[in-house]
Scaffold this active site. Structure first.
Site, mmCIF file in Angstrom:
data_model
loop_
_atom_site.group_PDB
_atom_site.id
_atom_site.type_symbol
_atom_site.label_atom_id
_atom_site.label_comp_id
_atom_site.label_asym_id
_atom_site.label_seq_id
_atom_site.Cartn_x
_atom_site.Cartn_y
_atom_site.Cartn_z
ATOM 1 N N HIS A 51 0.858 -1.200 0.000
ATOM 2 C CA HIS A 51 0.000 0.000 0.000
ATOM 3 C C HIS A 51 0.887 1.240 0.000
ATOM 4 C CE1 HIS A 51 -3.423 2.511 0.558
ATOM 5 N NE2 HIS A 51 -3.709 2.278 1.821
ATOM 6 N N HIS B 12 -2.332 -2.476 -9.517
ATOM 7 C CA HIS B 12 -3.307 -1.807 -8.642
ATOM 8 C C HIS B 12 -4.570 -2.655 -8.591
ATOM 9 C CE1 HIS B 12 -5.870 1.341 -6.968
ATOM 10 N NE2 HIS B 12 -4.754 1.942 -6.614
ATOM 11 N N ASP C 242 2.736 5.390 -6.833
ATOM 12 C CA ASP C 242 4.000 5.308 -6.086
ATOM 13 C C ASP C 242 5.225 5.188 -6.968
ATOM 14 O OD1 ASP C 242 1.957 3.512 -3.974
ATOM 15 O OD2 ASP C 242 3.023 5.313 -3.332
HETATM 16 C C1 SDX Z 1 -1.427 2.102 -3.360
HETATM 17 O O1 SDX Z 1 -6.131 0.765 -3.208
HETATM 18 C C2 SDX Z 1 -5.642 1.913 -3.464
HETATM 19 O O2 SDX Z 1 -6.321 2.797 -3.962
HETATM 20 C C3 SDX Z 1 -4.200 2.080 -3.038
HETATM 21 C C4 SDX Z 1 -3.539 3.389 -3.476
HETATM 22 C C5 SDX Z 1 -4.137 4.589 -2.769
HETATM 23 O O3 SDX Z 1 -3.982 5.692 -3.299
HETATM 24 O O4 SDX Z 1 -4.648 4.423 -1.632
HETATM 25 O O5 SDX Z 1 -3.656 3.568 -4.874
HETATM 26 C C6 SDX Z 1 -2.063 3.405 -3.102
HETATM 27 O O6 SDX Z 1 -1.393 1.277 -2.489
HETATM 28 C C7 SDX Z 1 -0.882 1.816 -4.736
HETATM 29 C C8 SDX Z 1 -0.295 0.359 -4.850
HETATM 30 C C9 SDX Z 1 1.122 0.402 -4.286
HETATM 31 N N1 SDX Z 1 1.657 -0.979 -4.189
HETATM 32 C C10 SDX Z 1 2.604 -1.419 -5.010
HETATM 33 O O7 SDX Z 1 3.069 -0.761 -5.952
HETATM 34 C C11 SDX Z 1 3.132 -2.814 -4.652
HETATM 35 C C12 SDX Z 1 3.197 -3.680 -5.912
HETATM 36 N N2 SDX Z 1 1.829 -3.962 -6.367
HETATM 37 C C13 SDX Z 1 1.241 -5.252 -6.025
HETATM 38 O O8 SDX Z 1 1.585 -5.665 -4.711
HETATM 39 C C14 SDX Z 1 -0.248 -5.324 -6.368
HETATM 40 O O9 SDX Z 1 -0.362 -4.858 -7.650
HETATM 41 C C15 SDX Z 1 -1.273 -4.593 -5.508
HETATM 42 C C16 SDX Z 1 -1.131 -4.952 -4.072
HETATM 43 C C17 SDX Z 1 -1.142 -3.126 -5.670
HETATM 44 C C18 SDX Z 1 -2.643 -5.018 -5.996
HETATM 45 O O10 SDX Z 1 -2.825 -6.321 -5.621
HETATM 46 P P1 SDX Z 1 -4.099 -7.156 -6.109
HETATM 47 O O11 SDX Z 1 -5.207 -6.310 -6.597
HETATM 48 O O12 SDX Z 1 -4.406 -8.137 -5.054
HETATM 49 O O13 SDX Z 1 -3.519 -7.822 -7.422
HETATM 50 P P2 SDX Z 1 -3.270 -9.314 -7.567
HETATM 51 O O14 SDX Z 1 -2.301 -9.741 -6.548
HETATM 52 O O15 SDX Z 1 -4.596 -9.991 -7.642
HETATM 53 O O16 SDX Z 1 -2.557 -9.339 -8.996
HETATM 54 C C19 SDX Z 1 -3.177 -9.870 -10.111
HETATM 55 C C20 SDX Z 1 -2.056 -10.581 -10.868
HETATM 56 C C21 SDX Z 1 -1.387 -11.678 -10.060
HETATM 57 O O17 SDX Z 1 -0.865 -12.611 -10.974
HETATM 58 P P3 SDX Z 1 -1.775 -13.954 -11.340
HETATM 59 O O18 SDX Z 1 -2.066 -14.637 -10.017
HETATM 60 O O19 SDX Z 1 -3.016 -13.419 -12.009
HETATM 61 O O20 SDX Z 1 -0.874 -14.738 -12.251
HETATM 62 O O21 SDX Z 1 -1.011 -9.631 -11.165
HETATM 63 C C22 SDX Z 1 0.183 -10.025 -10.496
HETATM 64 C C23 SDX Z 1 -0.211 -10.990 -9.410
HETATM 65 O O22 SDX Z 1 0.847 -11.875 -9.139
HETATM 66 N N3 SDX Z 1 0.758 -8.789 -9.973
HETATM 67 C C24 SDX Z 1 2.053 -8.480 -10.038
HETATM 68 C C25 SDX Z 1 2.155 -7.198 -9.479
HETATM 69 N N4 SDX Z 1 0.951 -6.768 -9.095
HETATM 70 C C26 SDX Z 1 0.090 -7.773 -9.388
HETATM 71 N N5 SDX Z 1 3.108 -9.140 -10.504
HETATM 72 C C27 SDX Z 1 4.308 -8.525 -10.407
HETATM 73 N N6 SDX Z 1 4.502 -7.283 -9.900
HETATM 74 C C28 SDX Z 1 3.449 -6.596 -9.436
HETATM 75 N N7 SDX Z 1 3.623 -5.376 -8.929
#
Ligand code: SDX
Length: 426
Positions: free
Chosen positions: A266, A307, A365
């Site tokens: 997050h 996201h 971010d």
């Molecule tokens: C913020 O919610 C908000 O609005 C948050 C925010 C705000 O302003 O409040 O926007 C701020 O938190 C932005 C996000 C910051 N976090 C990161 O940058 C960390 C990296 N991102 C990931 O951890 C992830 O994308 C999340 C946590 C942001 C979202 O997670 P989800 O929605 O649970 O996504 P998911 O895990 O279901 O991903 C779907 C697929 C998966 O692969 P499959 O199982 O479909 O094969 O995408 C992959 C995930 O493994 N994936 C990634 C990835 N993000 C998702 N793979 C590699 N790198 C990534 N960053």
């Protein structure tokens, strides 16, 4: 009243269930499942991917189209034409302020920027090298120990005073966290400076020397705060709402939001992005790290990418990147190695099938850390900056809930543990 309805046929129930459907002004309809508990059923949605936890009028996100509206105004237009305090007023009150209202709001916030001097002693309980978010969580929670005169949450005036105090004091506390960490004396706020100038003054000036604040950096700081101001029902905002639903005081609720924001999934991602760029180190290693990000057995994620809602570009990332280019150009840092690495990483990732197939784009971010570093903010303080920017959003959601009808948030579960068993006889 709902005109549309969903019908749910459940094995074991005599007749299908009629579930009301409600329409928003824009965005997905919602199916009201509250009647299920009377049928002995729960919905199941870990992570709340398909769950609307509340009704709100504050922020709307269309993840497919990369749309972010605050009270109907697109983030791109607010970033271009507004400033952080005006956007804070908009989030709190629902309309942009008139010139008089803005002047009064800015003046009111200015009157609340100092914190109780007792808090200086409170800081002394922390190690100097404590993580800034640990200190921020503690000192914001401690604010409720000082402001007994604004804790009647049923009184709209008390709620407004608490909102003003929190918006005003977060930069002061954030700067105090930094000064404590580096062993320098705290700087008092100055009411002759704008919100963001004042923050940079408290961060980088000392009693021995007060340099003028760069308008370029102050403007960039204000834009970073503005771009973080609110984001619908994200994890930390949902935490603030859940804490608020118990009747907890606003300072405790915001402290809960800060704690939730800390996680690298997050708000901790901005700090994690720079650490990741440093770990990659050289453009020749980008593919190695992209492969790690795709490897399910590897916990590594590409920080700043992906996201829960945006499956296209995060509109804040677009504005942040523009701001990043402007600030670095102004500072003569266009060749900043981390910026060049970030741009190369973004280009390669956006052409990669894995990322394209999953709608993984840079989020807010990805570039914010590069701007913050250019302003001189240390990496460990990035999430404290995020918390400061998000405070008006958190408090607007808290106020919207407390000012309306609400119930204590109390989800249920799918229980898969032991059935009843007797304690073994000795
Ligand atoms: C913020 O919610 C908000 O609005 C948050 C925010 C705000 O302003 O409040 O926007 C701020 O938190 C932005 C996000 C910051 N976090 C990161 O940058 C960390 C990296 N991102 C990931 O951890 C992830 O994308 C999340 C946590 C942001 C979202 O997670 P989800 O929605 O649970 O996504 P998911 O895990 O279901 O991903 C779907 C697929 C998966 O692969 P499959 O199982 O479909 O094969 O995408 C992959 C995930 O493994 N994936 C990634 C990835 N993000 C998702 N793979 C590699 N790198 C990534 N960053």
């Amino acid at each position: 009243m709902a005109d549309k309805k969903a019908q749910l046929t459940v094995d074991g129930l005599d007749a299908p269930l009629d579930l009301p459907i409600y329409e928003g002004t824009i965005g997905p309809d919602v199916i009201d499942v509250r009647s299920l508990v009377a049928q002995g059923k729960f919905t199941y949605d870990p992570g709340f991917v398909s769950t609307a936890s509340c009704e709100s009028k504050i922020t709307y996100i269309d993840g497919g189209k990369g749309v972010l509206l605050h009270r109907g105004y697109p983030i791109e237009e607010l970033a271009e034409n507004s400033d952080f305090l005006e956007t804070s007023f908009l989030l709190l009150h629902g309309e942009l302020p008139t010139a008089e209202q803005k002047e009064e709001f800015v003046s009111t916030i200015g009157k609340h920027t100092m914190v109780n001097e007792q808090l200086v002693s409170f800081f002394k309980g922390f190690r100097r090298d404590a993580h800034p978010m640990a200190v921020m969580t503690g000192v914001v929670g401690a604010l409720s120990a000082f402001y007994h005169d604004s804790l009647d949450i049923t009184d709209a005036k008390h709620r407004e005073i608490a909102a003003h105090r929190l918006i005003a004091k977060m930069p002061t506390l954030a700067a105090m966290v930094y000064k404590y960490n580096i062993g320098q004396p705290f700087m008092y706020p100055r009411n002759d400076l704008s919100y963001s100038e004042n923050f940079l003054h408290m961060m980088f000036n000392t009693p021995a020397e007060e340099k003028p604040i760069s308008p370029v950096l102050a403007n960039a700081m204000d834009k970073v705060f503005l771009l973080h101001a609110d984001h619908e029902q994200n994890a930390s905002t949902s935490t603030v709402r859940m804490a608020g639903s118990t009747g907890a005081n606003p300072f405790a609720c915001i402290a809960a939001g800060i704690a939730a924001l800390w996680g690298p999934a997050h708000g901790g991602a901005n700090e994690a992005v720079l650490k990741m760029l440093d770990e990659i180190g050289d453009e020749t290693r980008i593919d190695e790290f992209l492969n790690k990000a795709k490897d399910k057995s590897d916990p590594f994620r590409l920080m700043g990418f992906g996201h829960r809602v945006y499956k296209s570009y995060d509109p804040r990332a677009v504005v942040m990147k523009k701001c990043c280019d402007e600030v670095l150009a102004e500072l003569g840092l266009e060749d900043d190695p981390q910026l060049k690495m970030a741009m190369k990483l973004e280009k390669i990732a956006l052409e990669d099938e894995y990322f394209k197939a999953r709608g993984l784009y840079p989020n807010v971010d990805f570039y914010s850390g590069i701007i913050l570093k250019a302003i001189g903010i240390p990496t460990e303080l990035f999430t404290v900056i995020f918390a400061t920017g998000r405070t008006p959003g958190w408090i607007a959601h808290w106020n919207e809930m407390i000012g309306g009808e609400y119930r204590i948030a109390r989800p249920r579960q799918l229980y898969t543990g032991h059935t009843k068993r007797a304690y073994p006889k000795k």
